[in-house]
Design a protein around this motif. Sequence first.
Motif, PDB file in Angstrom:
ATOM      1  N   ALA A 184       3.933  50.189  31.233  1.00 21.16           N
ATOM      2  CA  ALA A 184       2.797  51.107  31.128  1.00 21.16           C
ATOM      3  C   ALA A 184       1.596  50.551  31.889  1.00 21.16           C
ATOM      4  N   GLY A 185       1.297  49.271  31.670  1.00 23.45           N
ATOM      5  CA  GLY A 185       0.163  48.669  32.359  1.00 23.45           C
ATOM      6  C   GLY A 185       0.367  48.601  33.861  1.00 23.45           C
ATOM      7  N   TRP A 186       1.571  48.228  34.280  1.00 26.11           N
ATOM      8  CA  TRP A 186       1.888  48.148  35.710  1.00 26.11           C
ATOM      9  C   TRP A 186       1.721  49.503  36.380  1.00 26.11           C
ATOM     10  N   GLY A 187       2.333  50.539  35.799  1.00 25.15           N
ATOM     11  CA  GLY A 187       2.240  51.872  36.379  1.00 25.15           C
ATOM     12  C   GLY A 187       0.814  52.366  36.431  1.00 25.15           C
ATOM     13  N   PHE A 188       0.045  52.075  35.368  1.00 27.40           N
ATOM     14  CA  PHE A 188      -1.342  52.514  35.334  1.00 27.40           C
ATOM     15  C   PHE A 188      -2.160  51.824  36.421  1.00 27.40           C
ATOM     16  N   VAL A 189      -2.051  50.512  36.507  1.00 25.94           N
ATOM     17  CA  VAL A 189      -2.873  49.773  37.466  1.00 25.94           C
ATOM     18  C   VAL A 189      -2.533  50.177  38.897  1.00 25.94           C
ATOM     19  N   VAL A 190      -1.239  50.223  39.245  1.00 26.73           N
ATOM     20  CA  VAL A 190      -0.863  50.565  40.615  1.00 26.73           C
ATOM     21  C   VAL A 190      -1.220  52.014  40.931  1.00 26.73           C
ATOM     22  N   GLY A 191      -0.854  52.922  40.027  1.00 26.66           N
ATOM     23  CA  GLY A 191      -1.148  54.339  40.264  1.00 26.66           C
ATOM     24  C   GLY A 191      -2.633  54.617  40.349  1.00 26.66           C
ATOM     25  N   LYS A 192      -3.411  53.999  39.477  1.00 34.71           N
ATOM     26  CA  LYS A 192      -4.848  54.271  39.462  1.00 34.71           C
ATOM     27  C   LYS A 192      -5.590  53.558  40.584  1.00 34.71           C
ATOM     28  N   LEU A 193      -5.065  52.445  41.066  1.00 37.24           N
ATOM     29  CA  LEU A 193      -5.679  51.857  42.257  1.00 37.24           C
ATOM     30  C   LEU A 193      -5.520  52.790  43.451  1.00 37.24           C
ATOM     31  N   ALA A 194      -4.353  53.440  43.544  1.00 41.92           N
ATOM     32  CA  ALA A 194      -4.168  54.442  44.595  1.00 41.92           C
ATOM     33  C   ALA A 194      -5.131  55.602  44.396  1.00 41.92           C
ATOM     34  N   SER A 195      -5.328  56.010  43.144  1.00 36.62           N
ATOM     35  CA  SER A 195      -6.276  57.093  42.860  1.00 36.62           C
ATOM     36  C   SER A 195      -7.699  56.683  43.216  1.00 36.62           C
ATOM     37  N   CYS A 196      -8.055  55.432  42.946  1.00 36.25           N
ATOM     38  CA  CYS A 196      -9.392  54.934  43.325  1.00 36.25           C
ATOM     39  C   CYS A 196      -9.607  55.078  44.831  1.00 36.25           C
ATOM     40  N   ALA A 197      -8.614  54.638  45.598  1.00 35.46           N
ATOM     41  CA  ALA A 197      -8.732  54.747  47.045  1.00 35.46           C
ATOM     42  C   ALA A 197      -8.820  56.205  47.480  1.00 35.46           C
TER      43      ALA A 197
ATOM     44  N   SER B  21     -15.340  55.836  36.936  1.00 38.08           N
ATOM     45  CA  SER B  21     -14.540  55.725  35.720  1.00 38.08           C
ATOM     46  C   SER B  21     -13.210  55.017  35.976  1.00 38.08           C
ATOM     47  N   LEU B  22     -12.565  55.343  37.099  1.00 36.91           N
ATOM     48  CA  LEU B  22     -11.286  54.706  37.418  1.00 36.91           C
ATOM     49  C   LEU B  22     -11.433  53.195  37.585  1.00 36.91           C
ATOM     50  N   LEU B  23     -12.469  52.769  38.287  1.00 40.33           N
ATOM     51  CA  LEU B  23     -12.681  51.338  38.469  1.00 40.33           C
ATOM     52  C   LEU B  23     -12.861  50.633  37.132  1.00 40.33           C
ATOM     53  N   ALA B  24     -13.594  51.281  36.213  1.00 37.98           N
ATOM     54  CA  ALA B  24     -13.769  50.690  34.887  1.00 37.98           C
ATOM     55  C   ALA B  24     -12.445  50.630  34.137  1.00 37.98           C
ATOM     56  N   GLY B  25     -11.667  51.713  34.173  1.00 38.02           N
ATOM     57  CA  GLY B  25     -10.409  51.751  33.445  1.00 38.02           C
ATOM     58  C   GLY B  25      -9.377  50.776  33.985  1.00 38.02           C
ATOM     59  N   VAL B  26      -9.227  50.720  35.305  1.00 38.66           N
ATOM     60  CA  VAL B  26      -8.256  49.810  35.910  1.00 38.66           C
ATOM     61  C   VAL B  26      -8.607  48.359  35.599  1.00 38.66           C
ATOM     62  N   SER B  27      -9.876  48.013  35.688  1.00 43.56           N
ATOM     63  CA  SER B  27     -10.271  46.629  35.443  1.00 43.56           C
ATOM     64  C   SER B  27     -10.011  46.223  33.996  1.00 43.56           C
ATOM     65  N   ARG B  28     -10.184  47.154  33.045  1.00 44.05           N
ATOM     66  CA  ARG B  28      -9.937  46.807  31.636  1.00 44.05           C
ATOM     67  C   ARG B  28      -8.452  46.608  31.370  1.00 44.05           C
ATOM     68  N   THR B  29      -7.608  47.418  31.990  1.00 42.04           N
ATOM     69  CA  THR B  29      -6.172  47.217  31.813  1.00 42.04           C
ATOM     70  C   THR B  29      -5.733  45.918  32.483  1.00 42.04           C
ATOM     71  N   ALA B  30      -6.252  45.649  33.678  1.00 39.54           N
ATOM     72  CA  ALA B  30      -5.935  44.383  34.346  1.00 39.54           C
ATOM     73  C   ALA B  30      -6.412  43.194  33.507  1.00 39.54           C
ATOM     74  N   PHE B  31      -7.575  43.329  32.894  1.00 42.31           N
ATOM     75  CA  PHE B  31      -8.116  42.293  32.018  1.00 42.31           C
ATOM     76  C   PHE B  31      -7.163  42.020  30.853  1.00 42.31           C
ATOM     77  N   ALA B  32      -6.678  43.094  30.209  1.00 48.77           N
ATOM     78  CA  ALA B  32      -5.771  42.929  29.078  1.00 48.77           C
ATOM     79  C   ALA B  32      -4.458  42.293  29.519  1.00 48.77           C
ATOM     80  N   MET B  33      -3.922  42.724  30.676  1.00 53.61           N
ATOM     81  CA  MET B  33      -2.667  42.155  31.168  1.00 53.61           C
ATOM     82  C   MET B  33      -2.841  40.683  31.536  1.00 53.61           C
ATOM     83  N   ALA B  34      -3.989  40.339  32.108  1.00 53.38           N
ATOM     84  CA  ALA B  34      -4.246  38.945  32.475  1.00 53.38           C
ATOM     85  C   ALA B  34      -4.363  38.059  31.237  1.00 53.38           C
ATOM     86  N   ALA B  35      -4.977  38.596  30.171  1.00 58.05           N
ATOM     87  CA  ALA B  35      -5.124  37.815  28.942  1.00 58.05           C
ATOM     88  C   ALA B  35      -3.777  37.455  28.338  1.00 58.05           C
ATOM     89  N   ASN B  36      -2.740  38.250  28.635  1.00 57.40           N
ATOM     90  CA  ASN B  36      -1.399  37.991  28.123  1.00 57.40           C
ATOM     91  C   ASN B  36      -0.479  37.361  29.162  1.00 57.40           C
TER      92      ASN B  36
END
Length: 440
Positions: free
Chosen positions: A112-125, A305-320
């Motif tokens: 879920a986190g992987w798909g969100f981060v990759v997909g939403k980074l594309a959406s950011c661009a 909003s996307l930049l905020a959301g992607v960074s929070r998911t990346a933050f959570a994944m990095a913490a684990n």
Amino acid sequence: MNGNTARPAEERGEDAAASLEAEAPSRLDRRLGTKEAVVLGLGSMIGAGVFVAFAPAAQAAGAGLLLGLAIAGGIAYCNARSSARLAALYPESGGTYVYGRRRLGELWGYLAGWGFVVGKLASCAAMALTFGHYAAPSVARPLAVAATLALTAVNFRGIGKTAALTRAIVAIVLATLATFVVAALLGGTATAGNISPLHGTSAWGVLRAAGFLFFAFAGYARIATLGEEVADPRRTIPRAIPLALAVTLVVYAAVALAALAAAGSDVLAASAAPLRAALEVGSLRRAAPVVRIGAAVASLGVLLSLLAGVSRTAFAMAANGHLPRALAAVHARSRVPYRAELAAAAVVVTVVSVADVRSAIGFSSFCVLVYYAIANASALTLRGGTGPSAAAVLGGSGCLLLAFALPLRSIVEGSAVIAAGLIVFGIQRSLRRRGVAGRR
């Protein structure tokens, strides 16, 4: 016997766990009340998607895009119910990445986190480039880079600043869409014949249109993704998500009806800027520049909003340990995951400098639909609670149906992203096992 002791011990244990989660100290700054959370949800949804998603939807289903809109909104509502329950139970940054790990296991949360981060980074661009092409096509890429850096700087100053700027952007976009609806209906070309009967409609086309239009709804879970920055999350999140979604659905329905009535589905399908095209066929075409400005501002709101959301998911994944642990750092003063924000901005700037990903709607929709399918599967494991499991069943099955109703290219690209995530997860797990074995 009181009401609490009459309930099964398993349900009481889950409620106790929820209370402990909600009361646990946050790593980030809990500043968002219901009003701010709703605004952030609106900023994520009422954005550039509404200015572009009607074109592929009209191409897929003709006037049946109205049915597609209703289906997308219904599935989004089911997803919202599931996301709200889970976010109240686990008010942490990361959204479905957290829920999947807690309820289904590490692999599902990771996917879920992987798909969100990759997909939403594309959406950011895509949103950054959309802003550049609406504002000044001749310098679209430099403007896209500048917008990304400027909005990252806003996010860097704290979630309060992000919410304040989003509030201003939402007000401008709503005013723009209201202007569009009035101009489209009064332009002299509006007719019920463009809407009924629903010509050019097939059942599969309606489902494909719903898949495209889901792209424009997907931002409501941003409230859950920012769960660690929401005050009183057990009360605020379940209120804010459905409210933001309801407002968005009403706005989209009004815009879709006005656009179809004024121009018909053929005109919308043939244009990369369907709302502007709908105005240009009528006598009030002078309002078209307003739509152009509104689309540019809306794309900034979504990008913020996307930049905020992607960074929070990346933050959570990095913490684990699922992303480099350095990305889990929190700024001492603003209490934001600043390294994750900088990393997300760096990726987006690199992509917009060398590629054109404005066509990433289908690819992003596939990844996000898989993300929400995992959220609904996580919600199915909940017992008791405030909502029926039927919402999770309908939401999960609806997400999978829409995902595989998308064009083949979107399905292939999205599936490749998920497969890549599985490979990376396997490599990480193997390295961790070797590390444990080495220490022995």
